[in-house]
Every structure is written in C-alpha cells, then in structure tokens.
Enzyme design. Structure first.
Site, PDB file in Angstrom:
ATOM      1  N   ASP A  76       0.885  -1.154   0.000  1.00  0.00           N
ATOM      2  CA  ASP A  76       0.000   0.000   0.000  1.00  0.00           C
ATOM      3  C   ASP A  76       0.932   1.214   0.000  1.00  0.00           C
ATOM      4  O   ASP A  76       2.123   1.087   0.309  1.00  0.00           O
ATOM      5  CB  ASP A  76      -0.883  -0.027   1.257  1.00  0.00           C
ATOM      6  N   ASP A  95      -1.509  -0.673   6.091  1.00  0.00           N
ATOM      7  CA  ASP A  95      -1.752   0.027   7.353  1.00  0.00           C
ATOM      8  C   ASP A  95      -3.237   0.275   7.566  1.00  0.00           C
ATOM      9  O   ASP A  95      -3.630   0.884   8.552  1.00  0.00           O
ATOM     10  CB  ASP A  95      -1.012   1.374   7.384  1.00  0.00           C
ATOM     11  N   ASP A 100      -0.126   5.060   0.842  1.00  0.00           N
ATOM     12  CA  ASP A 100      -0.416   6.058   1.872  1.00  0.00           C
ATOM     13  C   ASP A 100      -0.437   5.428   3.262  1.00  0.00           C
ATOM     14  O   ASP A 100      -1.246   4.553   3.550  1.00  0.00           O
ATOM     15  CB  ASP A 100      -1.756   6.731   1.589  1.00  0.00           C
TER      16      ASP A 100
END
Length: 198
Positions: A17, A173, A19
C-alpha cells in the site's frame, strides 16, 4: 536491511500500500480534508478519517455527505481535496521501515503498489520518497472497478507481477487493505504494529 521484518523464504512477490505504508502521507491527506471541511462548514474528526483509511476520495466524500447530512458534489469536492493535498505535498516523508525493504529487495523480488489513491498523487508520493524507479507496477483506484476492501486491487497487482496469490506478501496500514489481502490468501504485515515499536 530492516531488522524488524523478515521476508519468508516462500514469498515470491511484495505488494505495498502507499499512503501510510510507504509514504507518511496520511497527516497531509487529513490536513487537506480539514481545509475542505472548513470550506463546507463541518468538522472532520481525525479518528473518523483514519477509520476510513484506504477508501477513495470519492467514497469518503459520499460518506461525509451521509454522516453529516451534507450535499457536497462528489467530483468537485474530490478534485478540490486532491488540489489541497498537492499544495501540501512537500510535507510527505518516507516511512523507512517499508521503504528500506523495497530498496533491499529491488531486483530480487517482483514488487508492486496497490493503492486506493489516484494515479498522479500516487506517482507524486513514490517520487517524493525515492521509489519511482523501484516500484513501477502500480494499481490505483482508477484501475479497478471495486476498490478495497474488495480484493481486486491486489488481484491485479499479483497478476501483473505473475505471482500466485498465496506467495504474495502485502504491507498494509488500513483495515480495508488487510481485509482485501486476506480474502485472497495473501500473507499480510500490518505495518502499524511495527511502526509502534520503531
């Protein structure tokens, strides 16, 4: 190489991922949303922003309309938010934990980025943290019909890398991304657990 995370021997491909996983963009995205909130006369709680981490801007706009009884135009608001983000984008920093892994495995394992963001912002983030020439296989919200938590983003990442799903390791996250990866039988590392100890 980072000592906190070891890549299992059977893993043949890495998916990141962006961001909040590779680039510390989340505070900047939140500040951009704060600006939009001020312009539209509402407050966007920070906890709610992080609860919706990984969702596309258009979806967040729709959720805000629903949550606060607003009638913001989806496309206009999304474009304004992305513009506000770009004005703040020089604040974006690398997250060493994962960036070091990407650099260490460059040329050793196929790598890709699977993000709920749009192409030009993702490209800006990867350039800002020095990974634009390392992670060149990128799947954004514009490349899928069903964004996270649907697994389509990671399905495309794996297919583009030519790696079986069960041999992919995903760094995430956000809960939506973790759900998407697990649905495919991919291994997942929740970087939040490691960042808290770094």
């Amino acid at each position: 190489m980072n000592k906190e995370i070891k890549i299992p021997a059977h893993i043949e491909g890495l998916i990141f991922d962006v961001d909040g996983t590779l680039a510390d963009t989340m505070p900047t995205h939140y500040l951009a949303w704060v600006k939009i909130a001020e312009q539209n006369g509402f407050e966007f709680p920070e906890a709610l922003f992080y609860e919706w981490a990984g969702k596309p801007t258009t979806e967040v706009t729709a959720l805000l309309n629903e949550r606060f009884g607003l009638s913001m135009d989806i496309e206009t608001t999304s474009a304004a938010k992305e513009e506000a983000y770009l004005e703040l984008a020089d604040q974006v920093a690398a997250i060493p934990l994962t960036v070091d892994i990407a650099k260490a495995y460059h040329g050793k394992l196929p790598m890709s980025a699977g993000t709920g963001n749009i192409k030009h912002l993702t490209a800006h983030s990867l350039k800002a943290i020095g990974l634009e020439d390392i992670i060149t296989t990128i799947v954004t919200v514009e490349d899928v019909n069903h964004p996270k938590p649907d697994p389509e983003t990671f399905t495309k990442c794996a297919d583009l890398m030519g790696v079986p799903y069960e041999k992919c390791l995903v760094f995430e996250d956000g809960e939506h991304g973790i759900t998407a990866a697990k649905a495919l039988g991919m291994e997942v590392i929740d970087v939040r657990e490691h960042l808290e100890t770094v």
